[in-house]
Write an enzyme that holds these catalytic residues in place. Structure first.
Site, PDB file in Angstrom:
ATOM      1  N   SER A 241      83.482  51.676 -11.000  1.00 39.77           N
ATOM      2  CA  SER A 241      84.794  51.110 -11.310  1.00 39.77           C
ATOM      3  C   SER A 241      84.862  50.821 -12.806  1.00 39.77           C
ATOM      4  O   SER A 241      83.885  51.004 -13.530  1.00 39.77           O
ATOM      5  CB  SER A 241      85.001  49.816 -10.529  1.00 39.77           C
ATOM      6  OG  SER A 241      84.257  48.782 -11.145  1.00 39.77           O
ATOM      7  N   LYS A 242      86.005  50.344 -13.218  1.00 40.90           N
ATOM      8  CA  LYS A 242      86.258  49.994 -14.616  1.00 40.90           C
ATOM      9  C   LYS A 242      85.164  49.090 -15.201  1.00 40.90           C
ATOM     10  O   LYS A 242      84.882  49.142 -16.391  1.00 40.90           O
ATOM     11  CB  LYS A 242      87.604  49.260 -14.722  1.00 40.90           C
ATOM     12  CG  LYS A 242      88.779  50.207 -14.819  1.00 40.90           C
ATOM     13  CD  LYS A 242      89.131  50.443 -16.280  1.00 40.90           C
ATOM     14  CE  LYS A 242      89.713  51.794 -16.546  1.00 40.90           C
ATOM     15  NZ  LYS A 242      89.026  52.611 -17.509  1.00 40.90           N
ATOM     16  N   ARG A 243      84.598  48.250 -14.320  1.00 46.52           N
ATOM     17  CA  ARG A 243      83.565  47.333 -14.801  1.00 46.52           C
ATOM     18  C   ARG A 243      82.402  48.082 -15.439  1.00 46.52           C
ATOM     19  O   ARG A 243      81.692  47.563 -16.282  1.00 46.52           O
ATOM     20  CB  ARG A 243      82.990  46.500 -13.637  1.00 46.52           C
ATOM     21  CG  ARG A 243      83.841  45.347 -13.182  1.00 46.52           C
ATOM     22  CD  ARG A 243      83.165  44.616 -12.029  1.00 46.52           C
ATOM     23  NE  ARG A 243      82.942  45.518 -10.895  1.00 46.52           N
ATOM     24  CZ  ARG A 243      81.761  45.920 -10.472  1.00 46.52           C
ATOM     25  NH1 ARG A 243      80.663  45.507 -11.054  1.00 46.52           N
ATOM     26  NH2 ARG A 243      81.656  46.747  -9.440  1.00 46.52           N
TER      27      ARG A 243
END
Ligand code: GLU
Ligand code: ZN
Length: 472
Positions: A241-243
């Site tokens: 994910s973006k994380r």
């Protein structure tokens, strides 16, 4: 099952509700590889029936990403939004065959659904009277598929033979009350209509497949072969994910990743080439690709590996091609003037920088000094290499002696620098390192004699003089 001798037809079916992310790109690549390996067709279908969440901008971004990765498709892309009539007709047919039914349950009731929501079958067996009452009141209606009592089995090329009990599946909606088809109906209707032989998609769709199989059976259509690709996880084993950093393909492009490096890297996310060789040409990958070598276990997205691969790809790529790829950025950063571009010089710079580059962007970012005098000097480099009270004096002696070097070639320059060091009874490093900081503003660069030759005598002397005043 479809006849195995027919032409392979696969598709990439993105929903344009977001950019092309690495997971989608991986799915597209695996479909493309399979088509090329089997000399079949690779098709695109834009799943844009969710009008509120889809946008033209995202469609364009997806196509742009596919083009950047050089994944050519073989037929005109299909847009689901153009085919609503076709879906309605199929739903209608299922109702007529008593394989689907109208559901009048209110939006509010359906909106209460949670993860575990199961439709209670309220409208499955309405009497004619109940139904005409709903119709008289003009209650909006959806169409639900009548899930039969059965065991659903299908073979997944990655996971083998799978079995599901239809008890776990409720009567799912195929046409919403606003007249739009659901994903399940549209995907089956289109895969059939587009004569798709193999469905290759992310593992997150595995739980949808039993519903699709039921629809194929109800419609008496042959079922495509399925392959569900393993999930892509970040290094912490959590779903990517973006994380974890960049997830859109365009972000990697902006970072200076080469499309071939991205392509090669993504092929290894879930596919085992059967050897330790990781850097492979497209042709090699196409030839080696097979669905039976897709891993069951999740793939880890290791950005460091991508960066390492990119460096390799940069070194493999012709200087002239690199120049085409970095020119726009050099212009945008005002490092070169497109009207007075010196191609020879640019190619020379690229050949010097190439061995140490990991990103295309570095040509402009760390190589700026080939185009512009450094305005400031890296603090750490200054502390390390501009120390000693005599540094200004050393730099001055250096430029005075370089003024006499003709031709200003790297060998001549090196000879001169080494002789000067001997004369001054210091190590050549005491000239080379301070000179590097003066010429490039930093503590690292390609070989300094090559850099000097490329910059030319005037520029070298000018920068050394400036460094002398900075040190006096
Ligand atoms: N549109 C779906 C998605 O973007 C893919 C559907 C499919 O491959 O069956 O996840
Ligand atoms: Zn109902």
């Amino acid at each position: 099952m479809r006849n195995t001798s027919e032409e392979v037809r696969v598709r990439f079916a993105p929903s344009p509700t977001g950019y092309l992310h690495v997971g989608g790109a991986r799915t597209a690549i695996f479909n493309w590889l399979y088509a090329r390996n089997k000399k079949g067709k690779f098709l695109i279908r834009i799943e844009d029936t969710d009008v509120a969440r889809s946008s033209k901008e995202m469609v364009d971004a997806i196509f742009e990403g596919l083009k950047w990765l050089d994944l050519k498709w073989d037929e005109e892309p299909v847009y689901q939004s153009n085919r609503i009539g076709y879906y309605r007709q199929i739903c209608q047919q299922l109702v007529e065959q008593n394989k689907a039914y109208y559901c009048y349950c209110s939006q509010e009731k359906l909106a209460q659904r949670s993860e575990s929501y199961k439709y209670d079958g309220h409208c499955r067996n309405l009497t004619d009277g109940q139904r005409s009452e709903y119709e008289r009141l003009n209650v909006p209606k959806a169409i639900r598929f009548k899930v039969p009592q059965t065991t659903i089995t299908f073979v997944d090329a990655v996971r083998g033979s799978l079995k599901f009990n239809s008890d776990e599946i409720d009567d799912f909606i195929i046409l919403k009350s606003d007249g739009m088809p659901t994903y399940h109906l549209a995907v089956v209707a289109d895969d059939h209509d587009m004569k798709i032989t193999h469905v290759i998609r992310g593992d997150d769709h595995l739980s949808n497949t039993p519903k699709h199989v039921l629809l194929y059976q109800a419609l008496n259509w042959s079922i495509p072969a399925y392959s569900h690709l393993p999930l892509i996880l970040g290094p912490d084993k959590k779903r990517l994910s973006k994380r974890h950093g960049a997830t859109a393909v365009s972000e990697y492009r902006e970072m200076g990743i080469l499309p071939d490096a991205m392509f090669n890297f993504l092929t290894l996310l879930g596919w085992n080439p059967g050897s330790d060789q990781e850097i492979m040409s497209r042709e090699q990958i196409v030839n080696r690709f097979s669905l039976s070598k897709i891993n069951k276990s999740n793939a880890i997205f290791d950005e460091q590996k991508l960066i390492w691969m990119n460096g390799n790809y940069i070194r493999q790529t012709d200087d002239a091609i690199i120049l085409n790829l970095v020119r726009a950025q050099l212009i945008a950063e005002n490092l070169i003037d497109p009207d007075k571009e010196d191609r020879e010089y640019l190619l020379k710079v690229i050949s010097l920088l190439k061995p140490r580059m990991k990103f295309l962007n570095e040509f402009a970012e760390t190589g700026f000094y080939f185009f512009r005098d450094p305005e400031e000097y890296n603090e750490k480099a200054k502390k390390k290499h501009w120390k000693g009270v005599d540094v200004g004096e050393r730099l001055e002696k250096l430029y005075l002696s370089l003024e006499n070097v003709t031709p200003f070639g790297q060998d001549e320059i090196e000879k001169n620098v080494r002789e000067l060091a001997e004369e001054l009874e210091i190590s050549a490093a005491k000239l080379i390192h301070p000179a590097r900081v003066s010429l490039t503003g930093s503590g690292s660069s390609p070989g300094i004699f090559e850099v000097m030759e490329a910059l030319g005598k005037d520029v070298v002397i000018r920068r050394l003089k400036k460094a002398v005043s900075a040190n006096s």
